[in-house]
Design a protein around this motif. Structure first.
Motif, mmCIF file in Angstrom:
data_model
loop_
_atom_site.group_PDB
_atom_site.id
_atom_site.type_symbol
_atom_site.label_atom_id
_atom_site.label_comp_id
_atom_site.label_asym_id
_atom_site.label_seq_id
_atom_site.Cartn_x
_atom_site.Cartn_y
_atom_site.Cartn_z
ATOM 1 N N ALA A 37 43.491 35.516 41.782
ATOM 2 C CA ALA A 37 43.836 35.083 40.492
ATOM 3 C C ALA A 37 45.096 35.803 39.909
ATOM 4 N N ASP A 38 46.107 35.314 39.071
ATOM 5 C CA ASP A 38 46.930 35.874 38.497
ATOM 6 C C ASP A 38 46.589 35.905 37.123
ATOM 7 N N TYR A 39 46.225 36.742 36.446
ATOM 8 C CA TYR A 39 45.690 37.022 35.071
ATOM 9 C C TYR A 39 46.581 37.686 34.151
ATOM 10 N N ARG A 40 47.915 37.685 34.557
ATOM 11 C CA ARG A 40 49.118 38.373 33.772
ATOM 12 C C ARG A 40 49.202 37.432 32.428
ATOM 13 N N ARG A 41 49.011 36.247 32.359
ATOM 14 C CA ARG A 41 49.192 35.444 31.165
ATOM 15 C C ARG A 41 48.203 35.828 30.019
ATOM 16 N N TYR A 42 47.189 36.758 30.304
ATOM 17 C CA TYR A 42 46.152 37.077 29.376
ATOM 18 C C TYR A 42 46.656 38.528 28.845
ATOM 19 N N ASN A 43 47.680 39.160 29.361
ATOM 20 C CA ASN A 43 48.362 40.348 28.878
ATOM 21 C C ASN A 43 48.588 40.020 27.613
ATOM 22 N N ASN A 44 48.085 41.203 26.697
ATOM 23 C CA ASN A 44 48.500 40.998 25.152
ATOM 24 C C ASN A 44 47.881 40.204 24.244
ATOM 25 N N SER A 83 37.544 31.765 54.722
ATOM 26 C CA SER A 83 38.473 31.469 56.013
ATOM 27 C C SER A 83 39.866 31.747 55.567
ATOM 28 N N ILE A 84 39.997 31.790 54.302
ATOM 29 C CA ILE A 84 41.459 32.561 53.819
ATOM 30 C C ILE A 84 41.635 33.915 53.490
ATOM 31 N N ASN A 85 40.375 34.404 52.983
ATOM 32 C CA ASN A 85 40.681 35.671 52.376
ATOM 33 C C ASN A 85 39.469 36.701 53.199
ATOM 34 N N SER A 86 40.165 37.999 53.242
ATOM 35 C CA SER A 86 39.299 38.892 53.794
ATOM 36 C C SER A 86 37.825 39.076 52.944
ATOM 37 N N ARG A 87 36.663 39.796 53.686
ATOM 38 C CA ARG A 87 35.862 40.130 53.021
ATOM 39 C C ARG A 87 35.810 40.798 51.446
ATOM 40 N N PHE A 88 36.965 41.966 51.785
ATOM 41 C CA PHE A 88 36.998 42.538 50.446
ATOM 42 C C PHE A 88 37.568 41.725 49.427
ATOM 43 N N ARG A 89 38.894 40.772 49.722
ATOM 44 C CA ARG A 89 39.240 40.018 48.959
ATOM 45 C C ARG A 89 38.487 38.982 48.194
ATOM 46 N N VAL A 90 37.346 38.486 48.886
ATOM 47 C CA VAL A 90 36.492 37.368 48.474
ATOM 48 C C VAL A 90 35.752 38.454 47.318
ATOM 49 N N ARG A 91 35.306 39.668 47.715
ATOM 50 C CA ARG A 91 34.272 40.334 46.801
ATOM 51 C C ARG A 91 35.123 40.754 45.277
ATOM 52 N N TYR A 92 36.606 41.181 45.721
ATOM 53 C CA TYR A 92 37.381 41.526 44.743
ATOM 54 C C TYR A 92 37.730 40.145 43.712
ATOM 55 N N ASN A 93 37.658 39.225 44.240
ATOM 56 C CA ASN A 93 38.019 37.844 43.412
ATOM 57 C C ASN A 93 36.919 37.455 42.625
ATOM 58 N N LEU A 94 35.699 37.715 43.233
ATOM 59 C CA LEU A 94 34.348 37.364 42.382
ATOM 60 C C LEU A 94 34.288 38.272 41.280
ATOM 61 N N TYR A 95 34.511 39.856 41.568
ATOM 62 C CA TYR A 95 34.507 40.819 40.655
ATOM 63 C C TYR A 95 35.415 40.295 39.427
ATOM 64 N N GLN A 96 36.760 40.215 39.863
ATOM 65 C CA GLN A 96 37.662 39.781 38.897
ATOM 66 C C GLN A 96 37.212 38.588 37.970
ATOM 67 N N ALA A 97 36.668 37.474 38.516
ATOM 68 C CA ALA A 97 36.102 36.330 37.833
ATOM 69 C C ALA A 97 35.093 36.710 37.013
ATOM 70 N N ALA A 98 34.119 37.447 37.408
ATOM 71 C CA ALA A 98 32.937 37.754 36.639
ATOM 72 C C ALA A 98 33.371 38.833 35.449
ATOM 73 N N LEU A 99 34.408 39.587 35.705
ATOM 74 C CA LEU A 99 35.004 40.615 34.579
ATOM 75 C C LEU A 99 35.553 39.881 33.601
ATOM 76 N N PHE A 100 36.456 38.915 34.100
ATOM 77 C CA PHE A 100 37.005 38.012 32.986
ATOM 78 C C PHE A 100 35.785 37.188 32.035
ATOM 79 N N GLY A 101 34.966 36.686 32.894
ATOM 80 C CA GLY A 101 33.995 36.006 32.184
ATOM 81 C C GLY A 101 33.217 36.789 31.340
ATOM 82 N N GLY A 102 32.843 37.978 31.675
ATOM 83 C CA GLY A 102 32.085 38.767 30.878
ATOM 84 C C GLY A 102 33.034 39.379 29.561
#
Length: 187
Positions: A37-44, A83-102
Motif C-alpha cells: 500500500a502507498d500511505y504517502r497521501r497521509y504524510n503531514n 500468489s502475488i506477494n512473498s511471505r515477508f510482503r504479506v506479513r509486512y502488508n498485514l502489519y502496515q494495515a494494522a498499524l494504520f488501523g491502530g
C-alpha cells in the motif's frame, strides 16, 4: 526520480525509487511484481481530521465497527495474496494495515473523547474485536479465491504488536489498554 507513463501530460504511474512504481494507491515492485500500500497521501495529515465521528445513538458500538473497518479497508485482497506477494510482503502488508488501523482507531477514540469520557475497558474491547476480526476477514478473502498463507496465531500476533506500537507511542494515556494487550501476548 520522477518518471511517468501515459499520454497527454497525465501522470498515471510515478517511479518511486529504484524498482518501484506508484499506481492507484499501491506501490508495485517492477521486478518481483509484489505489491504494498502507498500511505504517502497521509504524510503531514492528522488522522483525526479524516475520521467521521458518530456521537448519536450508540457511539461506542459505532467505534467498534469502525475500528474493525479501518484495518479491513487497508488490507485489500491484492496485498494479502500469497500468489502475488512473498511471505515477508504479506506479513509486512498485514502489519502496515494494522498499524494504520491502530492509528486511525486512536485518532477516532481521541475525537470521541472530546465529548464522551474515554473508557479504557471499552477501548481495549474495541482493540481486541479488531484483532479478532482480521483472521476471519482473511479467510473470507481465501474463500473468494485469494491465496492466503498465514495462520490465525501469526495474524493475531502481528495485529496485536501493531496496536501495541501505536498505544505505546501515546505514552501513558492508554497505559491500561497497553498493559492488558502485553499480558494477552504472554499467554
Amino acid at each position: 526520480s520522477g518518471g511517468s507513463a501515459g499520454g497527454g501530460g497525465v501522470r498515471s504511474v510515478q517511479l518511486v525509487e529504484g524498482n518501484e512504481v506508484r499506481w492507484c494507491g499501491l506501490v508495485l515492485h517492477v521486478r518481483t511484481m509484489e505489491v504494498r500500500a502507498d500511505y504517502r497521501r497521509y504524510n503531514n495529515q492528522h488522522l483525526r481530521d479524516a475520521a467521521t465521528v458518530t456521537f448519536a445513538g450508540k457511539p461506542g458500538d459505532v467505534f467498534r465497527r469502525k475500528a474493525v473497518g479501518f484495518i479491513k479497508a487497508k488490507l485489500q485482497p491484492i496485498l494479502a495474496d500469497a500468489s502475488i506477494n512473498s511471505r515477508f510482503r504479506v506479513r509486512y502488508n498485514l502489519y502496515q494495515a494494522a498499524l494504520f488501523g491502530g492509528m486511525k482507531t486512536l485518532a477516532y477514540a481521541g475525537a470521541l473523547a472530546t465529548l464522551l469520557p474515554l473508557n479504557q475497558s471499552h477501548l481495549l474491547g474495541t482493540i481486541r474485536a479488531a484483532i479478532k476480526a482480521v483472521y476471519p476477514y482473511l479467510m473470507g478473502l481465501g474463500a473468494s479465491g485469494v491465496a492466503i498463507a498465514i495462520g490465525r496465531k501469526e495474524v493475531s500476533w502481528l495485529v496485536t504488536h501493531a496496536f501495541l506500537r501505536v498505544l505505546r507511542s501515546r505514552g501513558t494515556l492508554y497505559a491500561a489498554a497497553t498493559a492488558a494487550l502485553v499480558d494477552s501476548l504472554a499467554l
